[in-house]
Design an enzyme around this catalytic site. Structure first.
Site, short mmCIF file in Angstrom:
data_model
loop_
_atom_site.label_atom_id
_atom_site.label_comp_id
_atom_site.label_asym_id
_atom_site.label_seq_id
_atom_site.Cartn_x
_atom_site.Cartn_y
_atom_site.Cartn_z
N THR A 87 -46.03 26.10 105.36
CA THR A 87 -46.34 24.84 106.04
C THR A 87 -45.13 23.94 106.22
O THR A 87 -45.00 23.24 107.22
CB THR A 87 -47.43 24.09 105.24
OG1 THR A 87 -48.62 24.88 105.29
CG2 THR A 87 -47.73 22.73 105.81
N SER A 96 -49.78 33.91 103.56
CA SER A 96 -50.89 34.86 103.44
C SER A 96 -50.44 36.25 103.91
O SER A 96 -51.08 37.25 103.60
CB SER A 96 -52.07 34.42 104.30
OG SER A 96 -52.52 33.18 103.82
N THR A 115 -47.50 27.66 100.28
CA THR A 115 -48.08 27.41 98.95
C THR A 115 -49.17 28.43 98.60
O THR A 115 -49.43 28.66 97.43
CB THR A 115 -48.70 26.00 98.88
OG1 THR A 115 -49.72 25.88 99.87
CG2 THR A 115 -47.65 24.93 99.07
N THR A 130 -59.17 36.08 81.66
CA THR A 130 -60.31 35.18 81.77
C THR A 130 -60.36 34.52 83.15
O THR A 130 -59.32 34.23 83.74
CB THR A 130 -60.29 34.09 80.68
OG1 THR A 130 -61.35 33.16 80.96
CG2 THR A 130 -58.97 33.34 80.61
N GLN A 131 -61.56 34.29 83.62
CA GLN A 131 -61.69 33.55 84.89
C GLN A 131 -61.63 32.05 84.65
O GLN A 131 -61.70 31.27 85.60
CB GLN A 131 -62.95 33.97 85.64
CG GLN A 131 -64.23 33.88 84.88
CD GLN A 131 -65.41 34.43 85.68
OE1 GLN A 131 -66.17 33.66 86.22
NE2 GLN A 131 -65.57 35.74 85.75
#
Ligand code: ASP
Length: 347
Positions: A18, A64, A94, A281-282
């Site tokens: 960006t 991406s 980002t 862990t989530q």
């Protein structure tokens, strides 16, 4: 003193994101353009007493679209220019910045110079952009040294007044300027009137280390986020994916998963065929503690590896890196159980 400062050199590697985007007049969507656009909007770059150089990806990318091939390109640029620059700033979107920072931290073994990733939430051409401050301070940090010894010889993310270890960082907000967090490791520096380095948290520079660049990733990995109601069909399909070598399971709380027989059977089936299962862990912060509850003890007995307090970004890049680096399953597991670049805590 002035002369000495002049000698400090920083290479800016512009990958996209960006920070350098403008609206495509036909579609209205944001697309990245060249580095000149950024430098034209930051005339302050000319005021630095440093020797600043830049190299731009062609084409520049929305992050991406960044993948292991692009990480290798970034590492190659750093490697080729390593002896000629005191520090590196990587301008990056980002969205996947924390993945790239983690990957670079594993690729650049024995790194002894700052590699600072930054970008922005608003394009540099907008009045309220956060890109200017992020870029200027990232350069300042990449150039910082004490008696010739770099202040932060690590792969880091600088964003919104905080410097964090890259492989400890995760993107938290698609809205706020304060977009990143480092839930399990203190900031390496905080920026206000002064840049305050948190020296106890920074890996010390070691002059005699020689940079080794690891360039092989094995992308035959998957992340499975558990949820109440998950079906056997889904788990079965994932563990039986053709060529899958490593599976990260994002578990509940301190590393817990359902104790259904079928769940364990599917994991055991994958492990018995040579697959590696890593438990992270989530939760946003905290660590996996296998064996604390019955719901994780069984996985421990089945040979599931604890990812402790790894971020999701660090776990997937570490697994791809280790699977690319070692052919022996035991070596990969050994690597998962140690800290390669300060990405994991043992306590
Ligand atoms: N989509 C953009 C990118 O990751 C978002 C950003 O830079 O903040 O390239």
């Amino acid at each position: 003193m002035k002369n000495k400062k002049k000698e400090i050199s920083v290479l800016i590697i512009y990958t996209g994101g960006t920070i350098g985007m403008v609206h495509n007049p036909e579609t209205g969507s944001l697309v990245p353009i060249d580095f000149r656009y950024i430098s034209d909007h930051v005339p302050e770059l000319k005021k630095f007493g440093y020797d600043l150089h830049s190299v731009s990806f062609d084409p520049v990318k929305d992050s991406s679209n960044i993948d292991p091939a692009v990480w290798i390109k970034m590492a190659d640029i750093i490697d080729e220019n390593y002896d000629n620059f005191d520090g590196f700033v990587v301008l990056h979107g980002t969205d996947t910045m924390a993945y790239s920072a983690s990957a670079l931290s594993f690729m650049l073994e024995n790194l002894n110079k700052p590699v600072i990733l930054t970008g922005s939430q608003l394009p540099i051409g907008l009045l309220r952009t956060d890109g200017k401050e992020n870029l200027i301070t990232a350069i300042e940090i990449a150039a910082a040294n004490e008696n010739g010894v770099p202040s932060v010889p690590e792969v880091c993310i600088y964003f919104d007044n905080k410097l964090t270890r890259g492989n400890r960082t995760t993107k938290l907000s698609a809205e706020h300027f304060d977009a990143f967090s480092s839930p399990n490791y203190s900031y390496l520096a905080e920026v206000g009137l002064h840049i305050k380095y948190n020296r106890n948290q920074i890996t010390p520079a070691q002059r005699n280390r020689k940079l080794t660049v690891h360039k092989v990733f094995n992308t035959n990995v998957a992340i499975l986020k558990l949820f109440p109601g998950i079906t056997r069909n889904l788990v079965h399909a994932i563990v039986n994916t053709n060529g899958l070598k490593g599976l990260i399971i994002e578990t509940f709380g301190s590393g817990n998963a359902p104790t259904y027989d079928w769940f364990l059977e599917e994991l055991l089936g994958f492990i018995s065929k040579g697959g590696i299962v890593l438990n992270v862990t989530q939760c946003h912060g905290g660590s996996v503690e296998m064996g604390l509850y019955e719901t994780s003890r069984q996985m421990l007995s089945a040979g599931v590896v604890s990812g402790r307090d790894l971020t999701s970004e660090a776990s997937v890049t570490k697994l791809m890196h280790l699977l690319g680096r070692y052919t022996l399953r035991e070596e990969v597991i050994k690597g998962l159980n140690r800290s390669l670049a300060g990405e994991i805590s043992f306590s």
